[in-house]
Design an enzyme around this catalytic site. Sequence first.
Site, PDB file in Angstrom:
ATOM      1  N   TYR B 101       3.843  -1.249 -12.541  1.00 27.92           N
ATOM      2  CA  TYR B 101       4.755  -2.257 -13.446  1.00 27.92           C
ATOM      3  C   TYR B 101       4.632  -3.840 -12.863  1.00 27.92           C
ATOM      4  O   TYR B 101       5.160  -4.369 -11.957  1.00 27.92           O
ATOM      5  CB  TYR B 101       6.325  -1.958 -12.909  1.00 27.92           C
ATOM      6  CG  TYR B 101       6.650  -0.417 -13.147  1.00 27.92           C
ATOM      7  CD1 TYR B 101       6.932  -0.168 -14.757  1.00 27.92           C
ATOM      8  CD2 TYR B 101       6.597   0.509 -12.227  1.00 27.92           C
ATOM      9  CE1 TYR B 101       7.313   1.287 -14.979  1.00 27.92           C
ATOM     10  CE2 TYR B 101       6.786   1.712 -12.757  1.00 27.92           C
ATOM     11  CZ  TYR B 101       7.501   2.135 -13.917  1.00 27.92           C
ATOM     12  OH  TYR B 101       7.591   3.699 -14.529  1.00 27.92           O
ATOM     13  N   LEU B 102       3.406  -4.242 -13.663  1.00 27.34           N
ATOM     14  CA  LEU B 102       3.007  -5.478 -13.019  1.00 27.34           C
ATOM     15  C   LEU B 102       4.045  -6.706 -13.280  1.00 27.34           C
ATOM     16  O   LEU B 102       3.908  -7.559 -12.318  1.00 27.34           O
ATOM     17  CB  LEU B 102       1.707  -6.097 -14.070  1.00 27.34           C
ATOM     18  CG  LEU B 102       0.549  -5.090 -13.615  1.00 27.34           C
ATOM     19  CD1 LEU B 102      -0.601  -5.441 -14.679  1.00 27.34           C
ATOM     20  CD2 LEU B 102      -0.007  -5.193 -12.302  1.00 27.34           C
ATOM     21  N   LYS B 103       4.916  -6.481 -14.150  1.00 23.83           N
ATOM     22  CA  LYS B 103       5.670  -7.578 -14.551  1.00 23.83           C
ATOM     23  C   LYS B 103       7.044  -7.546 -13.596  1.00 23.83           C
ATOM     24  O   LYS B 103       7.881  -8.402 -13.975  1.00 23.83           O
ATOM     25  CB  LYS B 103       6.065  -8.007 -16.067  1.00 23.83           C
ATOM     26  CG  LYS B 103       4.795  -8.144 -16.757  1.00 23.83           C
ATOM     27  CD  LYS B 103       4.308  -9.559 -16.404  1.00 23.83           C
ATOM     28  CE  LYS B 103       3.102  -9.826 -17.208  1.00 23.83           C
ATOM     29  NZ  LYS B 103       2.203 -10.809 -16.595  1.00 23.83           N
ATOM     30  N   ASN B 104       7.409  -6.460 -13.053  1.00 25.36           N
ATOM     31  CA  ASN B 104       8.552  -6.394 -12.183  1.00 25.36           C
ATOM     32  C   ASN B 104       8.538  -7.079 -10.942  1.00 25.36           C
ATOM     33  O   ASN B 104       7.562  -7.430 -10.139  1.00 25.36           O
ATOM     34  CB  ASN B 104       8.718  -4.681 -11.850  1.00 25.36           C
ATOM     35  CG  ASN B 104       9.918  -4.630 -11.131  1.00 25.36           C
ATOM     36  OD1 ASN B 104       9.913  -4.978  -9.923  1.00 25.36           O
ATOM     37  ND2 ASN B 104      10.892  -3.837 -11.791  1.00 25.36           N
ATOM     38  N   ASP B 135      -3.860  -8.700 -12.680  1.00 23.63           N
ATOM     39  CA  ASP B 135      -3.109  -9.803 -13.272  1.00 23.63           C
ATOM     40  C   ASP B 135      -3.412 -10.901 -12.455  1.00 23.63           C
ATOM     41  O   ASP B 135      -2.664 -11.517 -11.813  1.00 23.63           O
ATOM     42  CB  ASP B 135      -1.747  -9.243 -13.333  1.00 23.63           C
ATOM     43  CG  ASP B 135      -0.735 -10.137 -14.305  1.00 23.63           C
ATOM     44  OD1 ASP B 135      -1.408 -11.264 -14.757  1.00 23.63           O
ATOM     45  OD2 ASP B 135       0.514 -10.034 -14.255  1.00 23.63           O
TER      46      ASP B 135
END
Lengths: 344, 306
Positions: B101-104, B135
């Site tokens: 969950y890269l954007k968490n 990322d």
Amino acid sequence: MSLVAGPGRGGATQATESVPLVMDKHIKYIQDLNERKDEYEYWLTEHLRLNGIYWGLTALHLLRHPDALPRAEVLDFVIDCMHENGGFGAAKGHDPHMLYTVSAVQVLATLDAFDEFNQQVGDGTNKVGHFISNLQVREGVDAGTFAGDEFGETDTRFLYGALNALSLLGMLPLVDVPLAVEHIQKCQNSDGAYGLRPGGESHAGQVFTCVGALAIAGRLDLVDRDRLGEWLSERQLPNGGLNGRPEKREDVCYSWWVLTSLAMIERLHWIDGQKLIDFILGCQDPDIGGISDRPGNMVDVFHTLFGIAGLSLLKHPGLEEVDPVYCMPKLVTSKFLTGTTTKS
Amino acid sequence: MVDYGSDPAWSDVVPIVQLDGGPNALAQIAYSDEYSEAMSYLRALMAANELSDRVLSLTENIIRINPAHYTVWLYRARVLLDQNRDLRSEIEWLNPIALKYLKNYQIWQHRQTIVDKLDDPTGEQEFIRTMLEKDTKNYHVWSYRHWLVKRFNLFNKGELEETERMLDEDIRNNSAWNHRWFVVFSQDDSVWKDPGIVNRETQFAKSKIQLAPQNESAWNYLRGILRNSGTPGSAIMGFVLQFAPIDEPEKIRSSHALDLLADIFRELGHIEDAERALDLLANIYDPIRENYWTYRKDKLVISVDS
């Protein structure tokens, strides 16, 4: 208010000419979001629900349909999110946090419901004011900033939110505003823009929170307007959209944060407004409403608000005037902020 | 997946089902049974303020379904910090979730809480590197890195080399440029009086500009150094002219160079040359910001008048 993306898609119709603002479609889109409780994702996004109410309600006010959501139901929902300590959670049963508390205050102000709130919750606004002021860090290297909750994470977003909500409540004297201002100055980078904490990379969202906080504090004199204005205007890309950091892609929400920061330092005309209007209009789903981050992606209520707020700031006809400091209708903020610092 | 309703380990818990949305609430709970059941057990444990191992297994399951639920993370952290639980294994559990969950951002706040309590940064720089490979401009990760470097004084522990490596991969990565500034210049203002470091960083920026003359980040870095070290722009005029040969406008390769050149001309009192540079920006090299360049031009005249 559902935070689920879709069903529409920005730029769904391949138009060769510029698309008009489909106001009625957006109103219907937001109203429908309030009814989408049978979807799995509705529940997975519960942790944003109260922010979502603020986004949807504010967009409807800017679209001049302030009564499009059931007022009593919204008010009940907001009050249900409140904790004994004066903070609000994202939804009933969620922990209190600055971000939701600010949304709650903004929604109550927009509904002109501070009195009703105090009738239903004894001493309500005072409790809220104290919840917020207790989160200010009073000493140490981070002195002046605000934590999001009792666990202590700090962020200039929380600082801005605190000043936003307290000023609407008329309770700014509860906190040490000069100390907050000192902290913001430490977040300024050599490019003239601001980061999340001292040393953090310059970011349009954090510029908005820092400049917004300085505006509320009446200290815009501390901003290096030309240098910041240059960095901000540099964010516009050839397609008219704005990005949030160098070498990132354009996005409707960053467009708002850059735009409103430029407005606060009186440099709005440094970007090409018409190109930005066309970019935002091109992110609408012209058939079923809603605005996306960029053409081709799913629409959502967050980008719908910031798209409409951007258009309002760019004087698009048919929209209520937005207050760039608060991202709320000026009609609302002027009621609570007579004689303070929101001129721009 | 756990079926809490029939698992004896949970038989003492009376789940609290949430009825949200008024009279039709029951009909509305058509969403995933698994998530809804887990949440109803969570509410029950939270109501009893239970700080047991089964909270860890329950929150683990919920986080796997919905890692953005803030309250679940807080509750988990509370249990972890309550008694001397194994925080190393928590970090190991956390790693694949962060990569998924890269954007968490809750994950990073949680990680900070755990590593702070561990009081040991071992393995963190390596994990950050793995994250940034997926990322490269992730703001949460870079913010966490700032915290880590400050908290454990890692300024001289490979951070500079790491920014260099990342800029070799992507010379336009503004996050890496910012981190370099943070590592080199943010600790102590006396660094500006150290010609060794100021020269080294000036050369570094110049060498990157040579590779990509229209790179905003590198020019911002260079201008930041000039401003903070009190170096006049005229000291690098020859360098700037390489990219903005104003007498041969068709050979101009960088609007940022032209912008800086206008400032150098103003500094030297060459107002007509400065105007020429700003006109080129307004008309040819950056017309989308025509109003800005016009403003700069108007200001030249004002500064001459006054």
